[in-house]
Design a protein around this motif. Sequence first.
Motif, PDB file in Angstrom:
ATOM      1  N   SER A   1     -74.962 -82.976  18.511  1.00  0.00           N
ATOM      2  CA  SER A   1     -73.653 -83.649  18.400  1.00  0.00           C
ATOM      3  C   SER A   1     -73.028 -83.425  17.025  1.00  0.00           C
ATOM      4  CB  SER A   1     -73.804 -85.156  18.658  1.00  0.00           C
ATOM      5  OG  SER A   1     -74.317 -85.800  17.502  1.00  0.00           O
TER       6      SER A   1
ATOM      7  N   SER B   1     -69.400 -83.192  18.356  1.00  0.00           N
ATOM      8  CA  SER B   1     -68.482 -84.238  18.793  1.00  0.00           C
ATOM      9  C   SER B   1     -67.129 -84.088  18.099  1.00  0.00           C
ATOM     10  CB  SER B   1     -69.084 -85.596  18.426  1.00  0.00           C
ATOM     11  OG  SER B   1     -68.152 -86.611  18.690  1.00  0.00           O
TER      12      SER B   1
ATOM     13  N   VAL C   1     -71.888 -87.718  21.219  1.00  0.00           N
ATOM     14  CA  VAL C   1     -71.006 -86.925  22.074  1.00  0.00           C
ATOM     15  C   VAL C   1     -71.232 -85.442  21.780  1.00  0.00           C
ATOM     16  CG1 VAL C   1     -68.583 -86.425  22.639  1.00  0.00           C
ATOM     17  CG2 VAL C   1     -69.276 -88.766  22.031  1.00  0.00           C
TER      18      VAL C   1
END
Length: 473
Positions: free
Chosen positions: A335, A380, A390
């Motif tokens: 991420s 992310s 994410v």
Amino acid sequence: MRKTMVSFALLGVFSLTGCGGEPETASPEATYDYLNESQEARDQRMRWWREARFGMFIHWGLYAVPAGEYKGQRSDQVGEWIQSWANIPRDEYAKFAAQFNPVKFNAAEWVGLAKEAGMQYIVITSKHHDGFAMFDSKVSDFDIVDATPFGRDPLAELSQECKRQGIRFAVYYSIMDWHHPSQYVDKEGKHPTAGDGQNKIYPERKQEYIDYMKAQLKEIVTQYDPAVLWFDGEWVEWWTEEDAKDLYNYVRSLKPEIIINNRVGKGRMGMQGLNKGPGYAGDFGTPEQEIPATGLPGVDWETCMTMNDTWGYKSYDDNWKSAETLIRQLIDAVSKGGNYLLNVGPTAEGVIPEPSVERLKAIGRWMAVNGEAIYAAGPSPFEAVPWGRVTTKQNRLYLHVFEWPENNRLPVPALQNQVQRAYLLAAPENTLEVLQGDPLEVVLPDRPLDPVATVVVLELDGSPKAASPAGEI
Ligand code: FHN
């Protein structure tokens, strides 16, 4: 098999002054500057590595024999430093070779385990700081084929097995060498050949040692075809960035597409260090035992991590991280734009310790369902989200939920994109409801499918862009 002297072995490699005193033409390898590479060429070379995201580090060598213990004393340092920690003269330490007979070593099993965990490459110690070569070196007798009853070449077996099973093979190589006679310890209370983090070199023998390293590296690259050369032990004060650039170019000249870490030179910051950035030799940064809080923007990097508190095997180190921690670290690294290199320290019998096997299998179970959110995934677009991490790929956002929301509504920071569809990666057939608003919310089932990390996929109308980078919710 033994051995020609290094100086003879290297005759074909370098441009030398001929017998008649006429300078020979420098070979193209010696003069080509691989450090000056176009961004396009570099992107092409780094591509598989950037997509792989997850690899296995293997610290395996003579130190697996004492396994952290010497003359009844248990080391509180990492296992592979036992020679230095216990102040063992190099000739004494070399005697461990007679006991090193890893008859349970099975390359197919190790590579199979890495694959099962979802790893795309392995990096094994070809020579750690103790100077012991885990391959059949012609320029030293201090290697596994010549010095042990085992007599097999694990690097050859692993390299072949990686090709057979379709993952990349890579090697670690230490610049600092406690066995080579060019180097010594100059510290009160310490034996001059016991090895130390601040090992010195006799200046008049430095070139001889560089030639020795180049000879071994040539053996490694030409015989085992590694995809990465992972240097270490570069921090000693006698190793300079100029030496590093020469060595970088040398290794690339042997295999132009090879990838080399920043520890070939002085590019890491501190021992756990991140990356000093451009201007230093090396293709990627090497944070150790830590995942940089905001990644290393603009730089390729890979965090290496132990599962317990040692790299090389220690029989009594039971301080294992949980599978949950390891899986979440992998997700965390990806991420933030990095790779995750997770270590195992096999025993002197050639066995990967059971707690490591269990954890690798658990990671593999998670990866079998969720690998899509890891491989070739980018960082992310948000600085942070309160419930997990994410990752991104093409037009998709992967929301890795660590903390399941009590009201089942997962808030997502504002995007510049429209959400076209939401679903769980483990159950793609069921579309999840998305409540528009600020923040946007995804309606989740009552319970996580996987309490470690359940992945929600958002399909967008374009590549993910945060409305504001901080990603406040
Ligand atoms: O001293 C080594 C240590 O033994 C281990 O190999 C790690 C792995 O990154 N590297 C060195 C310390 O930075």
